[in-house]
Design a protein around this motif. Structure first.
Motif, short mmCIF file in Angstrom:
data_model
loop_
_atom_site.label_atom_id
_atom_site.label_comp_id
_atom_site.label_asym_id
_atom_site.label_seq_id
_atom_site.Cartn_x
_atom_site.Cartn_y
_atom_site.Cartn_z
N GLU A 119 44.80 43.72 30.25
CA GLU A 119 44.21 44.27 31.25
C GLU A 119 42.87 43.98 31.70
O GLU A 119 42.23 43.04 31.18
CB GLU A 119 44.12 45.64 30.91
N ALA A 120 42.64 44.13 33.02
CA ALA A 120 41.34 43.60 33.60
C ALA A 120 40.25 44.18 32.82
O ALA A 120 40.33 45.30 32.30
CB ALA A 120 41.11 44.25 34.83
N SER A 121 39.09 43.62 32.76
CA SER A 121 37.88 43.68 32.04
C SER A 121 36.76 44.51 32.74
O SER A 121 37.19 44.43 34.14
CB SER A 121 37.37 42.71 31.03
N GLY A 122 35.73 44.85 32.15
CA GLY A 122 34.59 45.29 32.94
C GLY A 122 34.95 46.80 33.31
O GLY A 122 35.63 47.63 32.68
N PRO A 123 33.77 47.16 34.01
CA PRO A 123 33.92 48.83 34.37
C PRO A 123 34.92 49.21 35.06
O PRO A 123 35.73 48.62 35.89
CB PRO A 123 32.69 48.96 35.23
N PHE A 127 51.12 34.50 44.98
CA PHE A 127 51.01 36.15 44.80
C PHE A 127 51.07 36.58 43.49
O PHE A 127 50.46 37.45 43.25
CB PHE A 127 52.52 36.42 45.49
N PHE A 128 51.85 35.81 42.41
CA PHE A 128 51.81 36.49 41.03
C PHE A 128 50.84 35.55 40.36
O PHE A 128 50.30 34.58 40.59
CB PHE A 128 53.33 36.00 40.29
N ALA A 129 50.26 36.31 39.10
CA ALA A 129 49.73 35.92 38.08
C ALA A 129 50.35 34.81 37.15
O ALA A 129 51.66 34.59 37.49
CB ALA A 129 49.01 37.11 37.30
N GLU A 130 49.81 34.42 36.34
CA GLU A 130 50.67 33.48 35.28
C GLU A 130 51.98 33.91 34.80
O GLU A 130 52.78 32.82 34.52
CB GLU A 130 49.74 33.00 34.36
N ASP A 131 52.05 35.21 34.48
CA ASP A 131 53.26 35.88 33.94
C ASP A 131 54.33 35.91 34.90
O ASP A 131 55.67 36.08 34.54
CB ASP A 131 52.98 37.10 33.23
N GLY A 132 54.14 35.76 36.20
CA GLY A 132 55.28 35.79 37.17
C GLY A 132 55.77 37.24 37.40
O GLY A 132 56.58 37.44 38.30
N PHE A 133 54.97 38.12 36.86
CA PHE A 133 55.45 39.92 37.07
C PHE A 133 54.37 40.45 37.76
O PHE A 133 54.54 41.41 38.48
CB PHE A 133 55.78 40.47 35.75
N HIS A 134 53.07 40.21 37.17
CA HIS A 134 51.60 40.83 37.86
C HIS A 134 51.24 40.15 39.16
O HIS A 134 51.19 38.98 39.23
CB HIS A 134 50.86 41.22 36.65
N PRO A 135 50.54 40.81 39.95
CA PRO A 135 49.87 40.29 40.98
C PRO A 135 48.68 39.35 40.50
O PRO A 135 48.26 39.57 39.55
CB PRO A 135 49.66 41.28 41.76
N SER A 136 48.42 38.36 41.18
CA SER A 136 47.18 37.69 41.21
C SER A 136 46.19 38.33 41.94
O SER A 136 46.39 39.52 42.56
CB SER A 136 47.39 36.14 41.65
N ALA A 137 45.20 37.66 42.01
CA ALA A 137 43.81 38.44 42.66
C ALA A 137 44.36 38.40 44.26
O ALA A 137 44.18 39.54 45.07
CB ALA A 137 42.64 37.47 42.70
N GLY A 180 45.03 46.55 36.38
CA GLY A 180 44.46 45.37 36.62
C GLY A 180 44.96 44.18 35.83
O GLY A 180 44.49 43.02 36.03
N VAL A 181 46.15 44.30 35.28
CA VAL A 181 46.74 43.06 34.54
C VAL A 181 47.10 41.72 35.42
O VAL A 181 47.72 42.26 36.60
CB VAL A 181 47.98 43.33 33.81
N GLY A 182 46.56 40.76 35.19
CA GLY A 182 46.60 39.82 35.97
C GLY A 182 45.56 39.09 36.69
O GLY A 182 45.35 37.97 37.27
N VAL A 183 44.34 39.98 36.57
CA VAL A 183 43.17 39.41 37.03
C VAL A 183 42.07 39.80 36.03
O VAL A 183 42.23 40.44 35.14
CB VAL A 183 42.80 40.17 38.29
N ALA A 184 40.85 39.15 36.20
CA ALA A 184 39.69 39.18 35.26
C ALA A 184 39.10 40.87 35.37
O ALA A 184 38.76 41.24 34.39
CB ALA A 184 38.74 38.17 35.33
N THR A 185 38.85 41.24 36.50
CA THR A 185 38.11 42.32 36.64
C THR A 185 38.77 43.34 37.66
O THR A 185 39.65 43.15 38.26
CB THR A 185 36.66 42.14 36.84
N HIS A 186 38.46 44.66 37.38
CA HIS A 186 38.83 45.83 38.30
C HIS A 186 38.52 45.55 39.82
O HIS A 186 39.38 45.99 40.62
CB HIS A 186 38.68 47.28 37.87
N GLU A 187 37.39 44.75 39.82
CA GLU A 187 36.98 44.48 41.52
C GLU A 187 38.03 43.70 42.19
O GLU A 187 38.15 43.70 43.16
CB GLU A 187 35.50 43.87 41.21
N GLU A 188 38.87 42.89 41.11
CA GLU A 188 39.81 41.91 42.13
C GLU A 188 41.15 42.63 41.60
O GLU A 188 42.21 42.27 42.39
CB GLU A 188 39.88 40.65 41.17
N GLY A 189 41.38 43.96 41.10
CA GLY A 189 42.61 44.51 40.78
C GLY A 189 42.74 45.51 42.01
O GLY A 189 42.24 45.60 43.05
#
Length: 282
Positions: free
Chosen positions: A38-42, A251-261, A67-76
């Motif tokens: 999951e996305a990290s951070g606040p 469009f997808f993150a590395e897993d091919g299921f969740h969105p990228s940023a 936010g799976v697929g990105v680093a932080t919730h700001e990107e999710g």
């Protein structure tokens, strides 16, 4: 009964005959798909500036809400939605996330709704785990309606928003699905506006092999029709299905299921017009 639901039921014998193939394909996909965190951070923040009190946005749901697929919730999803609404309204947006990977609607009602803080609108991203769990359509309708009731109990104030259903136009009669989901007294106060995001176009996910992709896609569309039926019969609930470009590289993150940023930003832009109207009463 809609044509889609009727087709899904008529296809049951075919699905049973394909069960061994589907099982092997499903296991292979699980084994080869990276498990992203999951996305990290606040899990709350404020975006944008301008005059007036911040619009309050809550995002509730499963892994995409988390936010799976990105680093932080700001990107999710939450961060992207907040920026899109702030840009459209010229007002700050205070966002919060109550989400966890793997939750279904029933679990979200019991464990995530109590985490919500007061909001002017709640965005719900659920349904994929119902798809994976092969949840019955009528049960999903009941559980989605129970979640709406729980959110309203958590936030009983009524911002005065009217019911809207902006789902993709459906030609079929949704009467049977409305009956399965149950009906709400049309005279009841709607309470906090709720926007239910439609099911993703699983039938177009390149990472899924055939026939697994087609079978899951058909089931996802049936679940989406249940969402539309619940929204159509519940004051203050909006169903929005965005036709995201899942075939586009990146469009997808590395897993091919969740969105990228970039994928979350595209999805949020598709939701933001309706969400802005819900938040501002237009």
């Amino acid at each position: 009964m809609t044509r889609l639901v009727r087709l899904a039921r008529l296809a049951q014998p075919l699905l049973l005959s394909l069960a061994p193939v589907l099982a092997v394909q499903g296991l292979r996909v699980r084994r080869t798909t990276p498990r992203l965190p999951e996305a990290s951070g606040p899990r709350r923040g404020t975006t944008g500036g301008g005059p007036g009190a911040p619009l309050r946005l809550a995002v509730l749901g499963e892994s995409t809400a988390a936010g799976v697929g990105v680093a932080t919730h700001e990107e999710g999803l939450a961060g992207c939605l907040a920026r899109a609404v702030a840009a459209r309204t010229g007002r700050p947006v205070r966002w919060q996330v109550a989400a966890r990977t793997g939750v279904n609607t029933r679990t979200a009602t019991a464990e995530l709704v109590p985490l919500l803080e007061p909001a002017d609108a709640v965005v719900v991203a659920l349904g994929v785990n119902e798809l994976l769990e092969l949840n019955r359509l009528d049960r999903f309708g009941r559980e989605l309606r129970a979640l709406v009731a729980a959110v309203r109990a958590r936030m009983p104030e009524d911002p005065g928003a009217a019911r809207v259903d902006t789902a993709v136009p459906v030609a079929e009669d949704l009467g049977a699905l409305r009956g399965a989901a149950g009906r709400e007294d049309s005279g009841a106060a709607p309470g906090v506006p709720i926007l239910v995001t439609g099911m993703p176009p699983v039938g177009r996910f390149p990472v899924l092999p055939q026939p697994l992709r087609a079978v899951m896609g058909l089931r996802a569309r049936a679940l989406d029709h249940v969402m539309a039926a619940v929204a159509a019969s519940t004051p203050g609930v909006t169903h929005v299905r965005v036709e995201v470009p899942v075939e586009v590289a990146g469009f997808f993150a590395e897993d091919g299921f969740h969105p990228s940023a970039a994928g979350y930003e595209t999805w949020a832009e598709g939701l933001a017009g309706t969400l802005t109207g819900v938040l501002t009463g237009r």
